[in-house]
Motif scaffolding. Structure first.
Motif, PDB file in Angstrom:
ATOM      1  N   LEU A 202       0.758  -1.095   0.181  1.00 19.73           N
ATOM      2  CA  LEU A 202      -0.125   0.015  -0.079  1.00 19.73           C
ATOM      3  C   LEU A 202       0.790   1.289  -0.029  1.00 19.73           C
ATOM      4  CD1 LEU A 202      -2.843   1.218   0.387  1.00 19.73           C
ATOM      5  CD2 LEU A 202      -2.666   1.202   2.698  1.00 19.73           C
ATOM      6  N   SER A 203       1.820   1.337   0.926  1.00 23.40           N
ATOM      7  CA  SER A 203       2.510   2.321   0.733  1.00 23.40           C
ATOM      8  C   SER A 203       3.457   2.658  -0.487  1.00 23.40           C
ATOM      9  CB  SER A 203       3.756   2.347   2.081  1.00 23.40           C
ATOM     10  OG  SER A 203       4.450   0.943   1.891  1.00 23.40           O
ATOM     11  N   LEU A 204       4.005   1.523  -0.967  1.00 25.90           N
ATOM     12  CA  LEU A 204       4.587   1.633  -2.245  1.00 25.90           C
ATOM     13  C   LEU A 204       3.843   2.296  -3.340  1.00 25.90           C
ATOM     14  CD1 LEU A 204       7.530   1.357  -3.871  1.00 25.90           C
ATOM     15  CD2 LEU A 204       6.640  -1.005  -4.449  1.00 25.90           C
ATOM     16  N   GLU A 205       2.495   1.728  -3.592  1.00 29.84           N
ATOM     17  CA  GLU A 205       1.615   2.025  -4.538  1.00 29.84           C
ATOM     18  C   GLU A 205       1.048   3.556  -4.299  1.00 29.84           C
ATOM     19  OE1 GLU A 205      -0.947   1.201  -8.000  1.00 29.84           O
ATOM     20  OE2 GLU A 205       1.080   0.769  -7.155  1.00 29.84           O
ATOM     21  N   MET A 206       0.942   3.939  -3.044  1.00 27.53           N
ATOM     22  CA  MET A 206       0.644   5.476  -2.873  1.00 27.53           C
ATOM     23  C   MET A 206       1.806   6.272  -3.088  1.00 27.53           C
ATOM     24  SD  MET A 206      -1.248   5.052   0.659  1.00 27.53           S
ATOM     25  CE  MET A 206      -1.871   6.708   0.765  1.00 27.53           C
ATOM     26  N   VAL A 207       3.085   6.004  -3.017  1.00 25.00           N
ATOM     27  CA  VAL A 207       4.152   6.611  -3.460  1.00 25.00           C
ATOM     28  C   VAL A 207       4.034   7.004  -4.950  1.00 25.00           C
ATOM     29  CG1 VAL A 207       6.559   6.869  -3.460  1.00 25.00           C
ATOM     30  CG2 VAL A 207       5.449   6.403  -1.422  1.00 25.00           C
ATOM     31  N   ARG A 208       3.907   5.821  -5.645  1.00 20.07           N
ATOM     32  CA  ARG A 208       3.979   5.687  -7.034  1.00 20.07           C
ATOM     33  C   ARG A 208       2.936   6.671  -7.607  1.00 20.07           C
ATOM     34  NH1 ARG A 208       1.390   3.979 -11.307  1.00 20.07           N
ATOM     35  NH2 ARG A 208      -0.466   3.178  -9.920  1.00 20.07           N
ATOM     36  N   ILE A 209       1.688   6.617  -7.236  1.00 20.40           N
ATOM     37  CA  ILE A 209       0.643   7.329  -7.637  1.00 20.40           C
ATOM     38  C   ILE A 209       0.936   8.809  -7.194  1.00 20.40           C
ATOM     39  CG2 ILE A 209      -1.852   7.926  -7.276  1.00 20.40           C
ATOM     40  CD1 ILE A 209      -1.969   4.715  -6.734  1.00 20.40           C
ATOM     41  N   ALA A 210       1.668   9.155  -6.049  1.00 21.76           N
ATOM     42  CA  ALA A 210       1.614  10.476  -5.716  1.00 21.76           C
ATOM     43  C   ALA A 210       2.692  11.153  -6.407  1.00 21.76           C
ATOM     44  CB  ALA A 210       2.207  10.558  -4.249  1.00 21.76           C
ATOM     45  N   LEU A 211       3.759  10.322  -6.833  1.00 20.52           N
ATOM     46  CA  LEU A 211       4.652  10.877  -7.998  1.00 20.52           C
ATOM     47  C   LEU A 211       4.608  10.746  -9.303  1.00 20.52           C
ATOM     48  CD1 LEU A 211       7.870   9.064  -6.213  1.00 20.52           C
ATOM     49  CD2 LEU A 211       7.264  11.334  -6.009  1.00 20.52           C
ATOM     50  N   ASN A 212       3.234  10.280  -9.500  1.00 24.24           N
ATOM     51  CA  ASN A 212       2.677  10.463 -11.030  1.00 24.24           C
ATOM     52  C   ASN A 212       3.457   9.468 -11.934  1.00 24.24           C
ATOM     53  OD1 ASN A 212       0.846  11.070 -12.682  1.00 24.24           O
ATOM     54  ND2 ASN A 212       1.822  12.693 -13.655  1.00 24.24           N
ATOM     55  N   GLU A 213       3.946   8.467 -11.213  1.00 22.61           N
ATOM     56  CA  GLU A 213       4.793   7.147 -12.009  1.00 22.61           C
ATOM     57  C   GLU A 213       3.836   6.071 -12.490  1.00 22.61           C
ATOM     58  OE1 GLU A 213       7.693   7.879 -13.068  1.00 22.61           O
ATOM     59  OE2 GLU A 213       8.263   9.468 -12.184  1.00 22.61           O
ATOM     60  N   LYS A 214       4.171   5.550 -13.556  1.00 19.61           N
ATOM     61  CA  LYS A 214       3.485   4.290 -14.024  1.00 19.61           C
ATOM     62  C   LYS A 214       4.212   3.209 -13.572  1.00 19.61           C
ATOM     63  CE  LYS A 214       0.298   6.713 -16.420  1.00 19.61           C
ATOM     64  NZ  LYS A 214      -1.228   6.697 -15.892  1.00 19.61           N
ATOM     65  N   LYS A 215       5.439   3.260 -13.549  1.00 21.79           N
ATOM     66  CA  LYS A 215       6.369   2.153 -13.651  1.00 21.79           C
ATOM     67  C   LYS A 215       7.064   1.884 -12.276  1.00 21.79           C
ATOM     68  CE  LYS A 215       9.533   1.744 -16.357  1.00 21.79           C
ATOM     69  NZ  LYS A 215      10.512   1.854 -17.754  1.00 21.79           N
ATOM     70  N   ILE A 216       7.141   0.656 -11.972  1.00 23.17           N
ATOM     71  CA  ILE A 216       8.106   0.157 -10.739  1.00 23.17           C
ATOM     72  C   ILE A 216       9.079  -0.777 -11.228  1.00 23.17           C
ATOM     73  CG2 ILE A 216       8.287  -0.743  -8.490  1.00 23.17           C
ATOM     74  CD1 ILE A 216       5.481   0.118  -8.114  1.00 23.17           C
ATOM     75  N   ASN A 217      10.378  -0.434 -11.192  1.00 25.02           N
ATOM     76  CA  ASN A 217      11.393  -1.266 -11.741  1.00 25.02           C
ATOM     77  C   ASN A 217      12.049  -2.064 -10.350  1.00 25.02           C
ATOM     78  OD1 ASN A 217      11.572  -0.406 -14.312  1.00 25.02           O
ATOM     79  ND2 ASN A 217      12.580   1.261 -13.956  1.00 25.02           N
ATOM     80  N   ILE A 218      12.066  -3.272 -10.608  1.00 23.40           N
ATOM     81  CA  ILE A 218      12.801  -4.152  -9.652  1.00 23.40           C
ATOM     82  C   ILE A 218      13.900  -4.610 -10.015  1.00 23.40           C
ATOM     83  CG2 ILE A 218      12.469  -6.306  -8.112  1.00 23.40           C
ATOM     84  CD1 ILE A 218      10.095  -4.231  -8.024  1.00 23.40           C
ATOM     85  N   VAL A 219      14.944  -4.136  -9.463  1.00 25.11           N
ATOM     86  CA  VAL A 219      16.415  -4.300  -9.911  1.00 25.11           C
ATOM     87  C   VAL A 219      17.301  -5.596  -9.246  1.00 25.11           C
ATOM     88  CG1 VAL A 219      18.602  -3.230 -10.505  1.00 25.11           C
ATOM     89  CG2 VAL A 219      16.564  -2.088 -10.740  1.00 25.11           C
ATOM     90  N   TYR A 220      17.680  -6.490 -10.057  1.00 20.80           N
ATOM     91  CA  TYR A 220      18.434  -7.670  -9.350  1.00 20.80           C
ATOM     92  C   TYR A 220      19.746  -7.403  -9.888  1.00 20.80           C
ATOM     93  CZ  TYR A 220      13.627  -9.838  -8.488  1.00 20.80           C
ATOM     94  OH  TYR A 220      12.288 -10.090  -8.439  1.00 20.80           O
ATOM     95  N   ASP A 221      20.763  -7.978  -8.976  1.00 16.07           N
ATOM     96  CA  ASP A 221      22.353  -8.432  -9.542  1.00 16.07           C
ATOM     97  C   ASP A 221      22.580  -9.821  -9.180  1.00 16.07           C
ATOM     98  OD1 ASP A 221      22.487  -8.496  -6.943  1.00 16.07           O
ATOM     99  OD2 ASP A 221      23.368  -6.431  -6.691  1.00 16.07           O
ATOM    100  N   GLU A 222      23.904 -10.087  -9.394  1.00 22.00           N
ATOM    101  CA  GLU A 222      24.013 -11.381  -9.242  1.00 22.00           C
ATOM    102  C   GLU A 222      24.050 -12.126  -7.501  1.00 22.00           C
ATOM    103  OE1 GLU A 222      27.762  -8.777  -8.537  1.00 22.00           O
ATOM    104  OE2 GLU A 222      26.038  -9.058  -9.924  1.00 22.00           O
TER     105      GLU A 222
END
Length: 719
Positions: A202-222
């Motif tokens: 809920l907190s991540l989704e609210m931040v995304r909407i508040a920032l008017n962003e469409k996309k959330i990137n999940i970044v992995y490394d080795e």
């Protein structure tokens, strides 16, 4: 190895250290643009028990929207239809229900018309209910370099809002908070994988909407999941997609607005307009309370408020993968420094260096956590260096045993066993002569010559003196004093050396009074012993106790240390205060006092005692006058007092005595003589000798008036 493979053992201790650091930082005011609409006790009392009918919640959301709120997050799940809805009630009763309000529909319509993000919760472990339905999310989640097996949390099923509400919502997010093993919520999962699909909290989704962003990137490394990105906001997480919450402080770090005030439109629009609002509860009965590093009872909704605040301001607590290497290198480096510390010759300095090293580690990690947001392992470096220090000191101890044996052999003929123990135990050179304030004690047995003659033989006399010396010495030792030596029938002792103590004068006086009190029981034991029958008979014939003593006590700066010759030495004290202490003991006979002290000792006393001023004198070998005082007893009515009169009568006698002394000091000798003669004629008195002394002096000064009287009497002999 313990760092890598046994984290379950040391991690709880690490949690506690980080909690303490966070608490030490203090509280920080949360973002004023985040508010909590609180379903509190006040609201429950006004609108009834929870759950409320959905039309009331709809009105709450509509009022928030009308006030200009930017976004609303519901930390509540509506998993069942509203049983109080009129349409549902009539339908269940088989009555006409067309056109009758449907509260769920009203609520769903309000959600669609307001900036509301609904919440739901994941069941993390299997239960008796089969999974059904998937959450709704408007977020586009993109994974970069996803490994074959993700370490994200994979819940069992979703506990969703009813479809009527879920369909109307723009988006939703779960509000799970997963406590650590000790029950404290330190992190929240920002992303979970359910049924092969990623869902935001809920907190991540609210931040995304508040920032008017469409996309959330999940970044992995080795090594696994590294971070989550929303636009330019980079959110560091652990392998499981959890954000460690950088709590602002205790509950109410954010503005709380009672739900009933919003419902009844009693809220200042400025408190809500253009702000992020989280609807949740602090009421204990609704069971949404958590434990955090700051507080054991904390509203769960405020955990999400902290997470939103952290992300918006990019103020994180994180442990990047590279910190593992730094942790391991720091443990090695700190252990090397500890080995150097063990080489220091002084145990005090080595311990001080160890404490300093511990503090440096703690302060460095504190600075890194609070000001840089980077977490390093603290418990393992501390355990490593302290354990290494303990083991090293133990090894040093066993290696030094042989050296100590050599020291014992070398000094055995020079010092007493007590001093030897101090040499071995102390880091300081206690044998070196130093100046130190001490309280010196001398005691002497009265009529010892008569006792020796009555004893008849040396064996009986030795047994008698041992029976006296042993309890007297134990009293001194118990009080913290040092028995310096036995001089025939005399005891010399002192306080505040070699062990320092603040109240050394009081301890010496208390020990002396305890000795005088003990004489009664000691004399009774001696009287009952047939071996001392001759001494008992002599004492009874002369009308005196078997053992009677006089004690002199003085306080002053003396030289303390090891003294003697190359073949024989001892730890002792010398100086003028010791000589004066011996003189005071000798003056006991002259003034008929059992316990005589100087004004130097009296000035140091803090306890309550019964004092009698005896004289202002110069003793043999001294030019400066000193005050001589008698101590009768502790200043409290005793069950078995040392004096033969009542406590009240003694106080009255001393009052009259000191009035007479005042007249004497003022050279009003005729008036003083009258007072002393009146005291001498009292039926009960505790010191007949002192009144005789002052009567003789006053009579002399009346006949031969002194030209410049200063009240000083000169003693030309030791006694």
């Amino acid at each position: 190895m313990g760092y890598l493979y046994y984290s379950s053992f040391w991690q709880p201790f690490e949690y506690k250290i980080k909690d303490i650091m966070l608490q030490s930082r203090g509280e920080i005011k949360g973002d004023e643009n985040i508010v909590i609409i609180d379903i509190d006790e006040k609201s429950l009392k006004a609108l009834g028990q929870w759950p409320w009918s959905r039309d009331k919640i709809a009105k709450l959301l509509q009022n928030l929207s009308d006030l200009g709120v930017a976004i609303i997050g519901l930390d509540v799940v509506f998993a069942e239809a509203d049983s109080s809805s009129p349409q549902k009630v009539l339908k269940q009763l088989g009555l006409p229900h067309q056109g009758v309000p449907d509260f769920d529909a009203i609520f769903a319509q309000t959600i669609s018309e307001t900036p509301t993000i609904v919440g739901y919760v994941f069941a993390l472990t299997p239960d008796a209910i089969e999974p059904e339905g998937n959450p709704k999310s408007a977020a586009i989640i993109v994974e970069q370099n996803r490994p074959p097996h993700s370490s994200l949390i994979k819940p069992y099923r979703a506990i969703l809002n009813i479809p009527q509400i879920q369909k109307q919502a723009y988006s939703s997010g779960y509000f799970n908070t997963i406590p650590d093993s000790d029950g404290i919520v330190r992190s929240i999962p920002l992303i979970m994988e359910y049924d092969g699909i990623l869902y935001p909290s809920l907190s991540l989704e609210m931040v995304r909407i508040a920032l008017n962003e469409k996309k959330i990137n999940i970044v992995y490394d080795e090594n696994g999941l590294r971070q989550i990105e929303i636009g330019e906001h980079i959110i560091p997480t652990d392998f499981f997609g959890r954000l460690m919450v950088n709590y602002r402080g205790r509950q109410h770090s954010y503005d709380y607005i009672s739900a009933i005030d919003v419902y009844t439109n009693r809220v200042n629009p400025l408190h809500v307009k253009d702000k992020i609002a989280l609807v949740g509860t602090s009421a204990a009965g609704l069971l949404d309370l958590r434990s955090t590093p700051f507080e054991s009872v904390y509203a769960g909704v405020e955990v999400h408020a902290n997470a939103i605040d952290n992300i918006l301001h990019q103020e994180y607590l994180a442990k990047p993968i590279w910190t593992r290497g730094v942790d391991l290198l720091s443990i090695v480096a700190l252990c090397a420094i500890t080995l150097v510390i063990l080489l220091l010759p002084s145990a005090f300095f080595s311990f001080s260096a160890l404490v300093t090293l511990n503090l440096m580690v703690i302060l460095a990690h504190y600075y890194s956590m609070i000001y840089q947001g980077t977490l390093f392992n603290t418990i393992l470096p501390l355990v490593a260096i302290n354990l290494l220090f303990i083991v090293g000191q133990a090894i040093n101890y066993f290696l030094e045993i042989r050296q100590k044996e050599l020291i014992k052999h070398k000094f055995a003929s020079k010092v007493s066993p007590a001093v030897m123990n101090n040499i071995l135990a102390s880091e300081d050179d206690v044998l070196q002569g130093i100046e130190k304030e001490i309280t010196i004690f001398f005691s002497d047995v009265r009529n010892f010559t008569a006792i020796s003659e009555a004893a008849g033989d040396a064996k009986s006399l030795i047994h008698l003196m041992n029976a006296y010396m042993d309890p007297m010495s134990q009293i001194i030792i118990r009080s913290g004093g040092t028995v310096d030596k036995f001089i025939g029938d005399a005891i010399m002792a002192y306080w505040n050396a070699p062990i320092s103590m603040e109240d050394h004068a009081d301890k010496a006086v208390s020990a002396a009074l305890e000795q005088l009190h003990h004489l009664k029981s000691l004399n009774a034991e001696l009287k009952a012993n047939p071996e001392f029958s001759k001494v008992v008979a002599m004492a009874e014939a002369k009308g005196m106790p078997i053992i009677d003593i006089g004690i002199g006590i003085n306080t002053g700066v003396a030289i303390v240390g090891e003294m003697g010759t190359s073949s024989r030495s001892d730890y002792t004290v010398i100086g003028d205060p010791i000589n004066l202490g011996s003189r005071l003991e000798s003056l006991c006979k002259y003034y008929n006092s059992h316990l005589t002290i100087s004004n130097f000792t009296k000035a140091k006393l803090e306890g309550a005692y019964i004092f009698r001023f005896l004289d202002l004198v110069t003793v043999k070998g001294k030019s400066e006058p000193i005050e001589v005082w008698q101590i009768h007893d502790f200043d409290a009515p005793q069950k078995e007092p040392l004096y033969s009169v009542s406590y009240e009568m003694l106080q009255e006698e001393l009052r009259l005595h000191h009035e007479a002394i005042t007249l004497y000091k003022e050279a009003r000798f005729e008036e003083a003589l009258a007072c002393f003669e009146a005291l001498q004629q009292r039926e009960t008195k505790t010191n007949h000798a002192i009144y005789t002394i002052y009567c003789e002096r006053c009579s002399h000064y009346i006949t031969f008036p002194p030209s410049a009287f200063k009240g000083v009497f000169v003693h030309t002999t030791k006694g």
